[in-house]
Scaffold this active site. Structure first.
Site, short mmCIF file in Angstrom:
data_model
loop_
_atom_site.label_atom_id
_atom_site.label_comp_id
_atom_site.label_asym_id
_atom_site.label_seq_id
_atom_site.Cartn_x
_atom_site.Cartn_y
_atom_site.Cartn_z
N CYS A 28 36.86 44.72 41.66
CA CYS A 28 35.42 44.58 41.41
C CYS A 28 34.84 43.40 42.21
CB CYS A 28 35.21 44.40 39.91
SG CYS A 28 33.61 43.75 39.44
N CYS A 31 33.03 40.73 40.16
CA CYS A 31 34.04 40.01 39.36
C CYS A 31 34.68 38.91 40.21
CB CYS A 31 35.13 40.97 38.88
SG CYS A 31 34.54 42.30 37.82
#
Length: 96
Positions: A28, A31
């Site tokens: 991600c 992230c």
């Protein structure tokens, strides 16, 4: 302090004090951007990889990542989705 959840019991870890819990995945992009921000915080941070801990992600209603949950003495106080700046996170921590 940033801690990665391995095989420990999450509820045992977060039962005392204020904890910032980051539900994330290695793949991600947002992230990855959030990681260094969380490392700058003075609070306890617990990172939980949703690919390894799907049941915890489901339990806390994580539909998108990153999802940041804020706990005080084991009780969920707030939850936000998506990248947040250090300042935004600190304001959320201060509100609990």
């Amino acid at each position: 302090m940033v801690k990665h959840l391995e095989n420990e019991n999450m509820k045992e870890i977060i039962k005392e004090g204020v904890w910032v819990v980051d539900f994330y995945a290695e793949w991600c992009g947002p992230c990855k951007m959030l990681g260094p921000v969380l490392e700058q915080l003075q609070e306890n941070v617990l990172k939980i990889n949703v690919d390894n801990h799907e049941s915890l992600a489901q339990e806390y209603g994580v539909m998108s990542i990153p999802t940041i949950c804020f706990f005080k003495d084991g009780e969920l106080k707030n939850k936000v989705v998506g990248f947040r700046s250090k300042e935004e996170i600190e304001k959320l921590i201060a509100s609990i």
